[in-house]
Design a protein around this motif. Structure first.
Motif, PDB file in Angstrom:
ATOM      1  N   SER A 106     -18.769  30.481  25.265  1.00 14.91           N
ATOM      2  CA  SER A 106     -18.367  29.270  24.550  1.00 14.91           C
ATOM      3  C   SER A 106     -19.604  28.623  23.948  1.00 14.91           C
ATOM      4  CB  SER A 106     -17.641  28.305  25.495  1.00 14.91           C
ATOM      5  OG  SER A 106     -18.490  27.949  26.578  1.00 14.91           O
ATOM      6  N   ALA A 107     -19.442  27.431  23.398  1.00 17.03           N
ATOM      7  CA  ALA A 107     -20.544  26.747  22.731  1.00 17.03           C
ATOM      8  C   ALA A 107     -21.660  26.417  23.714  1.00 17.03           C
ATOM      9  CB  ALA A 107     -20.037  25.470  22.059  1.00 17.03           C
ATOM     10  N   ASN A 108     -22.895  26.377  23.191  1.00 12.56           N
ATOM     11  CA  ASN A 108     -24.114  26.022  23.933  1.00 12.56           C
ATOM     12  C   ASN A 108     -24.552  27.100  24.916  1.00 12.56           C
ATOM     13  OD1 ASN A 108     -24.186  23.445  22.639  1.00 12.56           O
ATOM     14  ND2 ASN A 108     -22.690  22.688  24.133  1.00 12.56           N
ATOM     15  N   GLN A 109     -24.054  28.302  24.777  1.00 12.25           N
ATOM     16  CA  GLN A 109     -24.497  29.391  25.644  1.00 12.25           C
ATOM     17  C   GLN A 109     -25.415  30.337  24.863  1.00 12.25           C
ATOM     18  OE1 GLN A 109     -20.935  31.051  27.447  1.00 12.25           O
ATOM     19  NE2 GLN A 109     -20.992  29.521  29.054  1.00 12.25           N
ATOM     20  N   VAL A 110     -26.306  30.999  25.600  1.00  9.99           N
ATOM     21  CA  VAL A 110     -27.354  31.826  25.011  1.00  9.99           C
ATOM     22  C   VAL A 110     -26.865  33.273  24.914  1.00  9.99           C
ATOM     23  CG1 VAL A 110     -29.694  32.720  25.310  1.00  9.99           C
ATOM     24  CG2 VAL A 110     -29.187  30.329  25.853  1.00  9.99           C
ATOM     25  N   VAL A 111     -27.091  33.881  23.758  1.00 10.65           N
ATOM     26  CA  VAL A 111     -26.705  35.271  23.535  1.00 10.65           C
ATOM     27  C   VAL A 111     -27.871  36.013  22.880  1.00 10.65           C
ATOM     28  CG1 VAL A 111     -24.253  34.741  23.314  1.00 10.65           C
ATOM     29  CG2 VAL A 111     -25.700  34.731  21.275  1.00 10.65           C
ATOM     30  N   PHE A 112     -27.755  37.330  22.848  1.00 11.64           N
ATOM     31  CA  PHE A 112     -28.753  38.194  22.221  1.00 11.64           C
ATOM     32  C   PHE A 112     -28.052  39.060  21.181  1.00 11.64           C
ATOM     33  CE2 PHE A 112     -29.831  37.283  26.600  1.00 11.64           C
ATOM     34  CZ  PHE A 112     -31.102  36.758  26.498  1.00 11.64           C
ATOM     35  N   ILE A 113     -28.654  39.172  20.004  1.00  9.14           N
ATOM     36  CA  ILE A 113     -28.069  39.942  18.915  1.00  9.14           C
ATOM     37  C   ILE A 113     -29.034  41.043  18.502  1.00  9.14           C
ATOM     38  CG2 ILE A 113     -26.696  37.987  18.108  1.00  9.14           C
ATOM     39  CD1 ILE A 113     -28.739  37.524  15.916  1.00  9.14           C
ATOM     40  N   ASP A 114     -28.482  42.090  17.893  1.00  5.52           N
ATOM     41  CA  ASP A 114     -29.300  43.258  17.532  1.00  5.52           C
ATOM     42  C   ASP A 114     -29.882  43.142  16.130  1.00  5.52           C
ATOM     43  OD1 ASP A 114     -26.941  43.512  16.176  1.00  5.52           O
ATOM     44  OD2 ASP A 114     -26.650  45.637  16.617  1.00  5.52           O
ATOM     45  N   LEU A 115     -30.323  41.958  15.762  1.00  6.52           N
ATOM     46  CA  LEU A 115     -31.053  41.725  14.517  1.00  6.52           C
ATOM     47  C   LEU A 115     -32.381  41.079  14.874  1.00  6.52           C
ATOM     48  CD1 LEU A 115     -28.218  40.231  12.257  1.00  6.52           C
ATOM     49  CD2 LEU A 115     -29.116  42.553  12.179  1.00  6.52           C
ATOM     50  N   GLY A 116     -33.470  41.526  14.242  1.00  2.00           N
ATOM     51  CA  GLY A 116     -34.784  40.992  14.584  1.00  2.00           C
ATOM     52  C   GLY A 116     -35.691  40.915  13.382  1.00  2.00           C
TER      53      GLY A 116
ATOM     54  N   THR B 288     -23.417  27.488  18.592  1.00  2.00           N
ATOM     55  CA  THR B 288     -23.332  26.064  18.275  1.00  2.00           C
ATOM     56  C   THR B 288     -21.896  25.554  18.224  1.00  2.00           C
ATOM     57  OG1 THR B 288     -23.426  26.613  15.913  1.00  2.00           O
ATOM     58  CG2 THR B 288     -25.503  26.055  17.020  1.00  2.00           C
ATOM     59  N   GLN B 289     -20.958  26.387  17.842  1.00  2.00           N
ATOM     60  CA  GLN B 289     -19.556  25.965  17.852  1.00  2.00           C
ATOM     61  C   GLN B 289     -18.659  27.191  17.880  1.00  2.00           C
ATOM     62  OE1 GLN B 289     -18.051  23.997  14.324  1.00  2.00           O
ATOM     63  NE2 GLN B 289     -19.567  24.961  12.989  1.00  2.00           N
ATOM     64  N   THR B 290     -17.445  26.982  18.358  1.00  2.00           N
ATOM     65  CA  THR B 290     -16.488  28.082  18.491  1.00  2.00           C
ATOM     66  C   THR B 290     -15.104  27.617  18.079  1.00  2.00           C
ATOM     67  OG1 THR B 290     -16.030  27.539  20.814  1.00  2.00           O
ATOM     68  CG2 THR B 290     -17.758  29.175  20.386  1.00  2.00           C
ATOM     69  N   ALA B 291     -14.308  28.572  17.596  1.00  2.00           N
ATOM     70  CA  ALA B 291     -12.890  28.327  17.342  1.00  2.00           C
ATOM     71  C   ALA B 291     -12.051  28.826  18.509  1.00  2.00           C
ATOM     72  CB  ALA B 291     -12.454  29.019  16.052  1.00  2.00           C
ATOM     73  N   GLN B 292     -12.586  29.759  19.262  1.00  2.00           N
ATOM     74  CA  GLN B 292     -11.980  30.272  20.483  1.00  2.00           C
ATOM     75  C   GLN B 292     -13.084  30.978  21.250  1.00  2.00           C
ATOM     76  OE1 GLN B 292      -9.279  33.151  18.244  1.00  2.00           O
ATOM     77  NE2 GLN B 292      -9.931  34.436  19.942  1.00  2.00           N
ATOM     78  N   GLU B 293     -12.735  31.662  22.333  1.00  2.00           N
ATOM     79  CA  GLU B 293     -13.784  32.289  23.118  1.00  2.00           C
ATOM     80  C   GLU B 293     -14.495  33.372  22.306  1.00  2.00           C
ATOM     81  OE1 GLU B 293     -10.264  34.896  23.499  1.00  2.00           O
ATOM     82  OE2 GLU B 293     -10.580  32.737  23.698  1.00  2.00           O
TER      83      GLU B 293
END
Length: 320
Positions: free
Chosen positions: A192-202, A305-310
């Motif tokens: 959900s919002a405000n959680q930390v994730v990692f993406i495969d772009l650098g 920063t924001q979500t419409a759903q999970e």
């Protein structure tokens, strides 16, 4: 005469007050500053670093190690470096815990993205000996263990976390860099919002801190379980009507017959896979937005920063 003067003074005061109130009401309110990333989102996020250099310093003991095996904010620990290694009082280090080479299942990139490394906390050196130093934990993201490694700590500017007033849930693609969410902090899979994730772009993809990306997935995907939603309701049956009033053999749950002009009520019906197979391309399903906070060579750390759903690991991202 005095009474008239007092009345005039009161009237002038009232008029002046109304003018000031009106001017204040017409003054445009200054826009509020966008929210900033918190310390825990900056210093406790973690990162995926490609081919990191070996770390020489580590935590080798604690002041209360006779009765403790874990350490947290306020505790004193010992590190295996002192004046001979250039350590000085007041120096700060980040406490990290490498977890190994990370090769996600979702990315299109070949090879591994890097070493997934947790950021456990920060400490400050308070006393230096020749070959060992005493440091105090000034921030703990989770419990600190003996053997955790140290790397130089540096100030990290708090990234702005702007969000659109409303999420454009059916926006067209930007045709910029695309990737996927490959991991989330603490092993979470539904986010959900405000959680930390990692993406495969650098860095190799031209990504920079502060970049904003849309989170999306194809329509009809994202279920926790996978199953085919077959139609199990028949189109018509004598069981749908009473024996007396004969309301009709038709089911309110069943799909339509394929050709109402040539088949009876028991004729073959259309199916969901058939309908989906012949439809034109549908808009993608936009489920959120994120901001990049830390960029490494092949992967980056970001905050939702924001979500419409999970949001789920494996969702796609695209630079706005």
């Amino acid at each position: 005469m005095k009474t008239k003067n007092l009345i005039r003074v009161h009237l002038l005061a009232v008029v002046f007050g109304l003018v000031c109130l009106n001017a204040h009401a017409q003054t445009p309110a200054s826009p509020s500053a966008p929210p900033k990333a918190k310390e825990t989102e900056l210093y406790c996020a973690g990162f995926i670093e490609y081919a990191p250099a070996p770390y020489r310093f580590e935590i080798v003991g604690g002041e209360e190690e006779q009765e403790r095996r874990v350490y947290a904010q306020g505790d004193f620990v010992y590190i295996n470096a002192g004046a001979n290694q250039g350590i000085r009082p007041g120096q700060e280090f980040s406490v990290i815990r490498p977890r190994g080479q990370f090769r996600p299942a979702f990315t299109r990139k070949k090879g591994w993205l890097g070493v997934y490394t947790q950021e456990i906390g920060r400490l400050r050196v308070v006393e230096v000996k020749d070959r060992v130093s005493v440091a105090q934990v000034v921030q703990s993201c989770e419990t600190i263990l003996l053997g955790d490694l140290l790397r130089a700590s540096y100030p990290r500017p708090a990234a702005s976390l702007p969000a659109e007033p409303t999420l454009a849930r059916f926006a067209d693609p930007s045709n910029k860099q695309r990737g996927r969410i490959v991991l989330a902090r603490d092993g979470r899979e539904m986010l959900s919002a405000n959680q930390v994730v990692f993406i495969d772009l650098g860095e190799e993809d031209g990504l920079r801190p502060g970049d904003r990306l849309i989170i999306y997935r194809p329509v009809g995907t994202g279920n926790v379980t996978r199953f085919r939603d077959d139609e199990v309701t028949v189109a018509a049956s004598g069981g749908f009507e009473s024996h007396r009033f004969r309301g009709g053999k038709f089911s309110n749950q069943a799909l339509r017959v394929k050709d109402g002009n040539t088949t009876g009520v028991y004729g073959p019906t259309v199916s969901v896979p058939e309908i989906k197979g012949r439809r034109p391309p549908l808009p993608r399903k936009i489920v959120g937005e994120l901001v990049v906070t830390n960029v490494q060579r092949r992967a980056s750390t970001a905050i939702i920063t924001q979500t419409a759903q999970e949001v789920i690991t494996g969702d796609y991202v695209e630079v706005k």
